[in-house]
Each structure stands twice: as C-alpha cells, then as structure tokens.
Design a protein around this motif. Structure first.
Motif, short mmCIF file in Angstrom:
data_model
loop_
_atom_site.label_atom_id
_atom_site.label_comp_id
_atom_site.label_asym_id
_atom_site.label_seq_id
_atom_site.Cartn_x
_atom_site.Cartn_y
_atom_site.Cartn_z
N GLN A 222 4.73 -8.02 11.56
CA GLN A 222 5.37 -6.76 11.91
C GLN A 222 5.98 -6.09 10.68
OE1 GLN A 222 7.96 -8.34 14.97
NE2 GLN A 222 6.75 -7.41 16.61
N SER A 226 4.60 -2.50 8.91
CA SER A 226 5.49 -1.37 8.67
C SER A 226 5.40 -0.90 7.22
CB SER A 226 6.93 -1.77 9.01
OG SER A 226 7.83 -0.72 8.71
N ASP A 227 5.39 -1.85 6.28
CA ASP A 227 5.31 -1.49 4.87
C ASP A 227 3.93 -0.96 4.50
OD1 ASP A 227 7.95 -2.12 4.42
OD2 ASP A 227 7.54 -4.17 3.76
N ARG A 230 3.63 2.60 5.51
CA ARG A 230 4.45 3.45 4.64
C ARG A 230 3.82 3.62 3.27
NH1 ARG A 230 7.99 1.82 0.93
NH2 ARG A 230 8.01 -0.29 1.78
N THR A 239 -4.01 -2.44 5.79
CA THR A 239 -3.27 -1.97 6.97
C THR A 239 -4.04 -2.28 8.24
OG1 THR A 239 -2.38 -0.14 5.64
CG2 THR A 239 -2.16 0.03 8.03
N ARG A 243 -2.81 -4.80 11.17
CA ARG A 243 -2.64 -4.30 12.53
C ARG A 243 -3.44 -5.14 13.52
NH1 ARG A 243 -6.18 0.64 14.04
NH2 ARG A 243 -7.59 -1.13 14.09
N SER A 265 3.20 3.29 16.42
CA SER A 265 3.49 3.48 14.99
C SER A 265 2.24 3.92 14.24
CB SER A 265 4.05 2.19 14.38
OG SER A 265 3.08 1.15 14.34
#
Length: 339
Positions: A222, A226-227, A230, A239, A243, A265
């Motif tokens: 998680q 998130s990073d 971003r 990514t 995911r 997200s």
C-alpha cells in the motif's frame, strides 16, 4: 538519471547523441557511453524491450571496436543479462554469457565484477537455479563492501542479486533481511523516490507475501503504490505491477473495500494527468465499479456502471469490446445485487 528522472534523462541523452556522433564519430568510447546512458534511460521509462534492442546494438559495436573483453563491453553485457532475466528470457541470457569474450585476471575488483563467471551465475539465477548463485553473490557482496564501503551503488547491485537468489532458493527469511538492508541503502544512496528504491520496496513486499506474512506485505504494498502513483504515475510498469500485486492480496483475503480504495486512487491519479475521456481513465473506472460490486456496494457499483456505459458508447462506440464488457459487468452486478 541517478535522481530517477528517466524521462528527462532520455530526452537529454537523445539530444546529446547526434552531437557526440558528429564531434567524435559513432565508434568513439565517449559516444558509446552516451548510447549506454540512453539505453538505461529507455529502460527507466519502462520500455524494456526497446532497452534490450538498444543494448544489443551497442554491445555489437563495443565488441567490434573495443573488444568483447573490454570493461565497457562487460558493463553493457551485464546490464543486458540483468534485463533479459527480468523479462524471463533466460535462454538468451545464458547464451549471451556463454558467447562473451574473456576478461583477463586483474587485482581490480571492478574488473572482477564483470567477469564471465559471475555473469553466468546471474543468468543461472534467472533460470531458477538460485542455489548455484547464493554463495557466489554473498562472497561478491563482501568483496564489494570492502572495496566501496556500504553506501555505494555497486553494493546495492550486489546485495540485490544476493536477495533475489535467496528468494528464488526459498530462503525467504534471509532474503527479507537483505531486502530491508537494500531499502535503507536505496533511500540513502539513490533517494526514497528513486524508481529503483521503489522497486526494491516492492520486492520486499513480495518476499513478505511469499513467506506468509500477509499483513506486513499488504502494508508495504500500500505504501509503495501510493509513492509510485505520486512519483512514477499510474501507467509506469512498477506502478501497474505493485497495484496488481496488492489487489491480488486484498482479494485473496476478502478485503474488497480496500480493493475499491486502491482502484479509486488509480482513477484519481489517471484523472490528474489524462483527459476524462481517455480509454485508460474509462478502464480504471470500470475496475473501480467491479471492485465496488465485489465489496457488495451494489448501489454505488450500478450507478458507476450506468455512467460508464454511456461514456464508453460516446467515446468508443456502442459495439466496442470495452463497451460490451461494461454492459455485461453491469448485468452481472445487477443479478448479484438481487434486483
């Protein structure tokens, strides 16, 4: 490139290369160094297959001009072996090692790092014969630490190879310990937002998952996702892999509300950088609606599907496969809701 700004690095290397070719010629070592940097940048933006092609072309030139045993040739060969292993093309990786030129014995550890024997072990590791690699990589790590200290990129590379070999050999406790050291080293040497540091954290989460430490793995996944969203954006291979790994774990443990949060997200990240009508945005919304249905949040899921179907029809057409899939998902969700 060292700061993780691969796209900018690729643009700069691509602009530099023609200038170097004009000034020094295509066979000059300085020009080939720019080509190597450009190839690494291509890999850094996620174009792994293109990176393989660039490295193969460069290696042919280096072998012809400098010799296959030249340190620059072995640096390129080493990177190519690593990349082929990542793509699962282990037969090519092994063949590349077997066809390599000899490297003369040297007192320099840097030269020893590029030896054909160690490259072959790397290829064998990629071929899931990790037990043959663990001892060699552990010895190599010790030597690299003595030569460079503990906060050097070569140390990170050697420890990464050791951790991967331990993981493939199912020695997960040892692998997790090495990955934790790698995370700290990556954050110190490369920076916490560097793509390699993010990938290392993903590898740690994967090792935790394989060892049965599910809650720890989910927590790490998680944070990494998130990073990644971003720093790298929603379309970067790291990514996407993070995911998918996280969603699989959440679904396997019945945590469908959290799966929906993950997809929410992703939708938000895609909308921040893409047009709302972009097919990737629509697909992400489809994933979110599916997750809401799995979480038994039927009213939200059905409402999202109705909006999504209308937009698929407007953007993609009424007979587009994605439109038809969204309709089918709506029907299935409607049945599951009991309405």
């Amino acid at each position: 490139l060292q700061r993780g700004e691969a796209k900018d690095a690729l643009n700069r290397y691509s602009a530099l290369l023609p200038a170097f070719e004009r000034a020094f010629g295509v066979h000059d070592p300085r020009t080939m160094l720019v080509r190597y940097g450009r190839a690494k940048a291509i890999v850094g933006v996620g174009n792994l297959e293109d990176g393989v092609g660039e490295l193969k072309a460069l290696l042919r030139v280096q072998s012809a001009v400098l010799g296959s045993g030249h340190p620059d040739s072995w640096v390129t060969r080493s990177k190519l072996v690593e990349l082929l292993n990542r793509l699962g093309r282990t037969e090519e990786s092994l063949a590349l090692c077997n066809d390599g030129g000899g490297v003369s014995e040297s007192d320099s550890l840097v030269q020893d790092l590029l030896s054909a024997g160690l490259l072959r072990v790397a290829a064998l590791m990629g071929d899931k014969r990790a037990s043959a690699a663990v001892d060699v990589y552990r010895e190599l790590l010790s030597g690299v630490e003595q030569e460079f200290g503990f906060d050097h990129e070569n140390v990170l590379a050697a420890r990464s190879n050791l951790a991967a070999a331990l993981r493939r050999d199912s020695r997960l406790g040892e692998a997790i310990a090495e990955y934790r050291l790698l995370v700290r080293g990556g954050e110190w040497v490369l920076g916490p937002d560097h793509p390699d540091t993010l990938a290392i954290r993903g590898n740690l989460a994967g090792a935790l998952r394989e060892s049965g430490r599910v809650e720890e793995a989910i927590e790490v996944f998680q944070a990494v996702l998130s990073d990644c969203l971003r720093v790298l954006g929603p379309n970067h291979p790291t990514t996407l892999k993070t995911r998918d790994d996280l969603v699989k774990m959440l679904n396997a443990t019945g945590r469908f509300d959290e799966t929906a949060s993950v997809y929410q997200s992703v939708v938000e990240a895609r909308l921040s950088s893409s047009d709302p009508d972009d097919p990737d945005v629509l697909d992400a919304r489809d994933d979110l609606a599916w997750a809401l249905g799995r979480a038994k949040r039927f009213d939200e899921a059905l409402a999202d599907y109705l909006k999504l179907i209308a937009e698929y029809e407007r953007v993609m057409g009424v007979d587009d496969p994605d439109t038809l899939t969204a309709r089918n998902n709506y029907i299935c969700t409607l049945k599951n809701s009991g309405k």
